[in-house]
Motif scaffolding. Structure first.
Motif, short mmCIF file in Angstrom:
data_model
loop_
_atom_site.label_atom_id
_atom_site.label_comp_id
_atom_site.label_asym_id
_atom_site.label_seq_id
_atom_site.Cartn_x
_atom_site.Cartn_y
_atom_site.Cartn_z
N HIS A 3 2.44 1.64 -3.47
CA HIS A 3 1.40 2.07 -4.41
C HIS A 3 1.10 3.55 -4.22
N ARG A 4 1.04 3.99 -2.97
CA ARG A 4 0.76 5.40 -2.67
C ARG A 4 1.92 6.28 -3.14
N ARG A 16 0.83 -1.21 0.00
CA ARG A 16 0.00 0.00 0.00
C ARG A 16 0.87 1.26 0.00
N GLY A 39 2.51 -0.33 -9.59
CA GLY A 39 2.59 1.07 -9.95
C GLY A 39 1.21 1.69 -10.06
N SER A 40 1.16 2.99 -9.88
CA SER A 40 -0.11 3.72 -9.97
C SER A 40 -0.02 4.70 -11.14
N GLN A 41 0.11 5.98 -10.86
CA GLN A 41 0.30 6.95 -11.92
C GLN A 41 1.67 6.81 -12.57
N HIS A 42 2.62 6.27 -11.81
CA HIS A 42 3.98 6.09 -12.29
C HIS A 42 4.39 4.64 -12.09
N SER A 43 5.48 4.24 -12.75
CA SER A 43 5.91 2.85 -12.72
C SER A 43 6.85 2.59 -11.54
N SER A 83 4.02 5.58 -5.62
CA SER A 83 4.07 5.60 -7.08
C SER A 83 2.96 6.44 -7.68
N ALA A 84 1.98 6.80 -6.89
CA ALA A 84 0.95 7.72 -7.38
C ALA A 84 1.51 9.14 -7.54
N ALA A 85 2.62 9.44 -6.85
CA ALA A 85 3.19 10.78 -6.91
C ALA A 85 4.48 10.84 -7.70
#
Length: 456
Positions: free
Chosen positions: A64-65, A61, A94-98, A67-69
């Motif tokens: 993931h948080r 978590r 990854g979220s917004q970024h890898s 990688s969102a930034a």
């Protein structure tokens, strides 16, 4: 280029509270400071974790948080902490970024929000012009933990002890040639690794010196990186040479008693020729260590218990083996019942018994006993006489001699304090009609008028 450097997260069931509280704070802080890239330089976990483990879920978590930034690079750490393949699942989170997992020696260019890895250990002469043309924001030189078992199998056990540092030094020098070309093209460079630098200090203040460490400072600076980000040692420390910096982030939290210094993450400012770093402390747990050279002082422990608050406490003492039961462990635990953690570490000193010098050189029992008496300060003649009596005499004769000696001993004095006033034990004494007066013996004087304790 602003890089948030985290290391040695050590997520595990036993350390989940400390790890997640500190890493969660660091993630929030890095996002608030608008870091461009995040680096985790090894030992994200403390040991192999099941996929459904709460510790692994909490780490996932946070990654993931993060990688969102910003994009994230995760380096393979010590195999005992991160078995090979453990980090592969994070590449899918990854979220917004890898999230890029560096599990082999390689170079990686960060270009337009994505990672472009080298085919080999460094960018080749054919790859390098294309990478420079992409104008990457930074190029990482990644050196994850080396499998020393495989290395020993390939070069031999004797060469493996000191050969690993030479092999890594050769690689870093080769990477330095590539990084020098990148720097000349205006591309910032950074290194990431997990290992021990000869001369660094552990979290307990011990200097790591020897020939079996992975890196020397000269080898790391030979990589020609503006910043070299290290993991494995839990104490934050750094070195600088010509504007280039090598630094350990240290562990994200305090996982052992007695660790020195603040815990946190490093916020790097990296450009083409120089680098700067700042340690951002995390809310790591406080620890108190109380040591005693002997039995613990309960009054002192009571004062510590009243002042420590939300603190992990370690009580250590050393005591002789025959007095080990004099320490009331239950009472100590009761004093720190409200502390979040208590560790008792007794050191029991064994009783060392040595033979008297020279006894083994004597040839007879009498001589051995006489030698012992000499060393012990005992009259040898009397002791040897009794030994001979036991050796040659009959049991009945010895017993008769003891009884005769008792019979010939002088009689004990009368129990009466005053001569002539001994009570008649034949029957109960008659009730006197007038006060009875005990007269003192002639010539002694009235004993009530004198000083009972005066010298004769």
């Amino acid at each position: 280029m602003k890089i948030a450097h985290f290391s040695d997260l050590h997520y595990s069931p036993d350390r989940l509270d400390e790890a997640d509280r500190c890493f969660g704070f660091a993630v929030d802080d890095a996002i608030a400071r608008a870091a461009h890239v995040a680096v985790v330089s090894g030992d994200s976990t403390d040991h192999r974790l099941d996929a459904h483990s709460p510790a692994l879920g909490a780490l996932a978590r946070q990654i993931h948080r993060l990688s969102a930034a910003m994009p994230v690079v995760m380096l393979q750490g010590t195999f005992s902490h991160e078995p090979p393949g453990t980090l592969d699942i994070f590449a899918l989170m990854g979220s917004q970024h890898s999230v890029f997992v560096a599990s082999r020696i390689q170079q990686v260019a960060f270009v337009g929000g994505t990672f472009v890895p080298s085919a080999g250990a460094v960018f080749s002469e054919e790859e390098l012009p294309g990478i420079i043309a992409m104008r990457p924001e930074v190029v990482f030189t990644c050196v994850p933990t080396i499998n020393k078992g495989q290395f020993a199998a390939s070069v031999g056990a004797l060469a493996a002890a000191t050969g690993l540092g030479d092999v890594l030094g050769t690689y870093l020098a080769a990477a330095g040639q590539v990084n020098a070309k990148l720097r000349d093209a205006g591309v910032p460079t950074a290194g990431i690794s997990h290992g021990t630098v000869n001369g660094c200090e552990t979290e307990h203040g011990v200097t790591m010196a020897g020939f079996d460490h992975e890196f020397s400072l000269s080898a790391l600076f030979d990589a020609q990186c503006s910043a070299f980000m290290l993991g494995h040692i839990h104490k934050s420390q750094s070195w600088e040479r010509g504007g280039h910096r090598v630094g350990y982030a240290g562990s994200i939290g305090r996982f052992h008693y007695g660790e020195e210094g603040d815990k946190g993450y490093l916020l790097w400012e990296v450009d083409t020729y120089t680098a700067a770093m700042q340690l951002v402390p995390t809310p790591s747990r406080r620890t108190v260590c109380v040591d005693f050279d002997g039995v613990p002082d309960m009054e002192r422990l009571a004062r510590v218990a009243g002042e420590c608050g939300d603190t992990f406490v370690r009580v250590r003492w050393q005591i002789d083996e025959e007095h080990r039961q004099s320490v009331d462990r239950a009472a100590i635990k009761a004093l720190f019942a409200n502390a979040p953690g208590l560790k008792l570490e007794p050191r029991i000193l064994p009783v060392v018994r040595s033979r008297a010098q020279g006894i083994s050189l004597e040839t007879s029992v009498d001589a051995k006993l006489a030698r012992w008496c000499e060393l012990a300060g005992v009259d040898a003649a009397t002791v040897v006489e009794r030994l001979q009596m036991l050796d040659t005499g009959e049991a009945e004769a010895i017993a008769d001699a003891i009884f005769n000696r008792l019979d010939s001993a002088p009689a004990l004095p009368s129990l009466s304090l005053i001569d002539g006033c001994a009570p008649d034990i034949q029957g109960p004494p008659p009730m006197p009609s007038s006060p009875v007066r005990c007269e003192a013996s002639p010539g002694t004087g009235d004993w009530l008028d004198g000083d009972l304790f005066a010298a004769a």
